[in-house]
Each structure stands twice: as C-alpha cells, then as structure tokens.
Scaffold this active site. Structure first.
Site, PDB file in Angstrom:
ATOM      1  N   GLU A  64      45.320  50.728  51.389  1.00  0.00           N
ATOM      2  CA  GLU A  64      45.602  49.324  51.667  1.00  0.00           C
ATOM      3  C   GLU A  64      47.078  49.063  51.909  1.00  0.00           C
ATOM      4  OE1 GLU A  64      44.378  46.351  48.782  1.00  0.00           O
ATOM      5  OE2 GLU A  64      44.795  44.781  50.262  1.00  0.00           O
ATOM      6  N   ILE A  87      44.348  48.061  43.973  1.00  0.00           N
ATOM      7  CA  ILE A  87      43.805  46.935  43.202  1.00  0.00           C
ATOM      8  C   ILE A  87      42.968  46.091  44.151  1.00  0.00           C
ATOM      9  CG2 ILE A  87      44.240  44.916  41.761  1.00  0.00           C
ATOM     10  CD1 ILE A  87      46.949  45.969  41.044  1.00  0.00           C
ATOM     11  N   ASP A  88      41.658  46.145  43.999  1.00  0.00           N
ATOM     12  CA  ASP A  88      40.798  45.238  44.752  1.00  0.00           C
ATOM     13  C   ASP A  88      40.605  44.001  43.873  1.00  0.00           C
ATOM     14  OD1 ASP A  88      39.147  44.496  46.979  1.00  0.00           O
ATOM     15  OD2 ASP A  88      37.484  44.638  45.572  1.00  0.00           O
ATOM     16  N   THR A  90      43.520  41.593  44.003  1.00  0.00           N
ATOM     17  CA  THR A  90      44.933  41.425  43.624  1.00  0.00           C
ATOM     18  C   THR A  90      45.214  39.992  43.155  1.00  0.00           C
ATOM     19  OG1 THR A  90      45.597  43.133  45.190  1.00  0.00           O
ATOM     20  CG2 THR A  90      47.319  41.648  44.449  1.00  0.00           C
ATOM     21  N   ASP A 215      38.154  47.987  50.775  1.00  0.00           N
ATOM     22  CA  ASP A 215      37.414  47.140  49.828  1.00  0.00           C
ATOM     23  C   ASP A 215      35.960  47.614  49.684  1.00  0.00           C
ATOM     24  OD1 ASP A 215      39.606  45.266  49.584  1.00  0.00           O
ATOM     25  OD2 ASP A 215      39.015  44.451  51.532  1.00  0.00           O
TER      26      ASP A 215
HETATM   27  C1  IPD Z   1      40.099  41.347  48.700  1.00  0.00           C
HETATM   28  C2  IPD Z   1      39.044  41.066  47.674  1.00  0.00           C
HETATM   29  C3  IPD Z   1      38.353  39.765  47.995  1.00  0.00           C
HETATM   30  C4  IPD Z   1      37.709  39.791  49.340  1.00  0.00           C
HETATM   31  C5  IPD Z   1      38.704  40.175  50.395  1.00  0.00           C
HETATM   32  C6  IPD Z   1      39.436  41.448  50.029  1.00  0.00           C
HETATM   33  P1  IPD Z   1      42.269  42.701  47.863  1.00  0.00           P
HETATM   34  O1  IPD Z   1      40.749  42.558  48.432  1.00  0.00           O
HETATM   35  O2  IPD Z   1      38.122  42.091  47.646  1.00  0.00           O
HETATM   36  O3  IPD Z   1      37.307  39.541  47.107  1.00  0.00           O
HETATM   37  O4  IPD Z   1      37.238  38.505  49.636  1.00  0.00           O
HETATM   38  O5  IPD Z   1      37.974  40.365  51.579  1.00  0.00           O
HETATM   39  O6  IPD Z   1      40.411  41.703  51.021  1.00  0.00           O
HETATM   40  O7  IPD Z   1      43.174  42.087  48.881  1.00  0.00           O
HETATM   41  O8  IPD Z   1      42.308  41.966  46.565  1.00  0.00           O
HETATM   42  O9  IPD Z   1      42.449  44.160  47.738  1.00  0.00           O
END
Ligand code: IPD
Length: 286
Positions: A64, A87-88, A90, A215
C-alpha cells in the site's frame, strides 16, 4: 516457512499494539483529507517487506505505502507475489477504533495461496492456505452457510470516495436496498475485517466498490477456504485489481446480492492502470 512468516507477522503486530497507545493519532494525508497514513503504517510495511525480501528476493511485492518501490509496478502476474497492507483500517487506527488489521496475501499464478490477517487489538489471527482451510487463532472456521438475503447480516463500507456526484445515488440506493432486504447492514472500516467476519460466520455477506488489491488479497482466500464465495458485484469472476468485491457465505446468497445491486455499479480506476488523480475520490473533499 509458513510458521516462520506467521510468527514474524505476530511479532511485528505487537508493534502495532504498542504504537496504538502512543503516536497513533499523528497522521498525514495522501490523496485527500480522508486518506490517512501514519508512521506505523510505514514501519510495519518496511518490516514486512524487508523480512520477506530477505527470504524471497525473487518474489514480486505489491504494497500500500510503496515500500517495495515503483519498479515492481502494481500488476498481478503469474509470478509469486506478496500483497501487503500494513494497516487495513488506518482511519480506525488513528481514532482508536478496534478494527485495524495487518493483512498479507501470497498469490501465485494469479491465485491466492496463503493469507494472514492479524487484528492485534482484538487478538485475532486469521490464516488460510489454499485447499487447507481457514483458521482463527488456530481453530478452523466456516462461513455461516446462509443462503437467504432476507436472513443475512451484510457488511458494506461507506467510503466517502464514493460520494462523487455520479456515485452518490448508487451508494445510497444500494445501502437502502440491502437495509430493507437483509436483517442488517454493518460497516467496520476495514475491508479485510469485513471479509474475516464473513469467513468466521459472524456476517453473511460483504460488498464494496473502492478497495485496493492490498485490502482484498488475504480476505479472498480466507472467505473461500471457509466455504464462501468471492465474486464481482455484477456477477462473474472476482478480479483482484478491479477495486470491486462481493463476498458471501454461499453462492446462493452471493447471487441474491448481485441481483439486488443490479446495474447500480461503481467502477473506479483499476489498481493495475497507471495511476492518475482520481476525480471521483479527490474532487469532493480537499
Ligand atoms: C481501507 C479500508 C476501508 C475500505 C477502503 C480501504 P486502508 O483501507 O479497508 O474499510 O472502505 O476501501 O481502502 O486505507 O485503511 O488500508
């Protein structure tokens, strides 16, 4: 090899827990004011990529925060590929909301082979290997087996990036449709957490238009190995780079969700296209 990687993930995750007590509320923004990153995202990603690269220097890395460098590109090929989200969730992390996960998927021949998702705050470690099942803290997990949308709890992410003019109505129409049809609609703020909930049978389905490959890379295998399905929200095969996903406890439920969404579909710029500023996600907030 697997045990080693797993343990490293767990040990590194304790760093996430430590960080959570101190510097988590310090963040920077990326594409817009709602796209957050912290020093902890970068630290965990560096640790993971460095550690994996020492063991597997020939492998491809998709991450990411860009630690692996632009040279690897963000294309999914047949090559052995590690897909890392340090970190999913964040935004959850920044706010101290308990759904933040370290998520690592290993893909080969464009198929998921290995998945690790660790939520350090809730002390949940989800793992899966292709054809060997899915596990939560070492115990096997299965999806709920639910076949009826009317009896389902559905996960949906309300990503503000989908509020760009042409998407706003679609987002709300889908949410209202699911709310009226299903038992309930929930959101965690972490795509991989949503998929883990489907895999362990605590939720029955999940769909989203927006998430990135990192993700979804681990959650895809976790859901499938737990007996569920992962597909495109318009039906058809799931495409990891498409930024579209629908996961369900059973094919029957998946098909009912696809039917309800119908032509109310959202398409964002794919992860494997040269990235230009995405007007849908950036123009509506600074
Ligand atoms: C996000 C989270 C969020 C989802 C977004 C993602 P991140 O990832 O998973 O729930 O709605 O599509 O991008 O930015 O926290 O790694």
């Amino acid at each position: 090899m697997l045990t080693n990687v797993l343990w490293r993930s767990v040990i590194w995750s304790t760093g996430l827990r430590r960080a959570a007590s101190g510097k988590m509320r310090v963040f920077e923004t990326k594409l817009n004011s709602k796209d957050l990153v912290t020093a902890t995202d970068r630290e965990i990603e560096e640790l993971l990529i460095r550690g994996l690269r020492q063991r597997f220097p020939e492998h491809v890395y998709i991450d990411e925060e860009g630690t692996a460098g632009a040279s690897t590109g963000r294309k999914l090929t047949e090559e052995p590929t590690w897909i890392v989200d340090p970190i999913d969730g964040t935004t959850n992390f920044v706010h101290g909301f308990h759904c933040s996960c370290i998520s690592v998927g290993f893909w080969l021949d464009k198929r998921p082979e290995l998945a690790i998702c660790h939520n350090p705050t809730l002390q949940l470690v989800f793992t899966a290997r292709r054809n060997r099942g899915a596990y939560l803290n070492g115990a096997p997990i299965r999806t709920s087996g639910q076949t009826e949308l009317e009896r389902s709890l559905i996960m949906q992410e309300l990503n503000a990036a989908n509020l760009g003019c042409e998407h706003r109505d679609i987002l709300w129409q889908n949410a209202v449709g699911m709310l009226l049809k299903a038992h309930a609609l929930r959101t965690t703020g972490s795509a991989v957490m949503d998929m883990c909930l489907v895999a362990m049978g605590a939720a029955d389905g999940y769909y989203e238009f927006y998430p990135h490959a990192w993700d979804l890379a681990a959650g895809t295998l976790l859901v499938r190995e737990a007996g569920g399905v992962v597909m495109d929200p318009a039906g058809g095969d799931f495409d990891l780079m498409s930024r579209r996903v629908l996961a369900a406890a059973t094919p029957q439920l998946g098909n009912q969700m696809v039917q309800l969404l119908g032509d109310k579909q959202i398409y964002h710029q794919r992860d494997d296209e040269p990235q230009k500023s995405n007007s849908n996600s950036n123009s509506i907030f600074k």
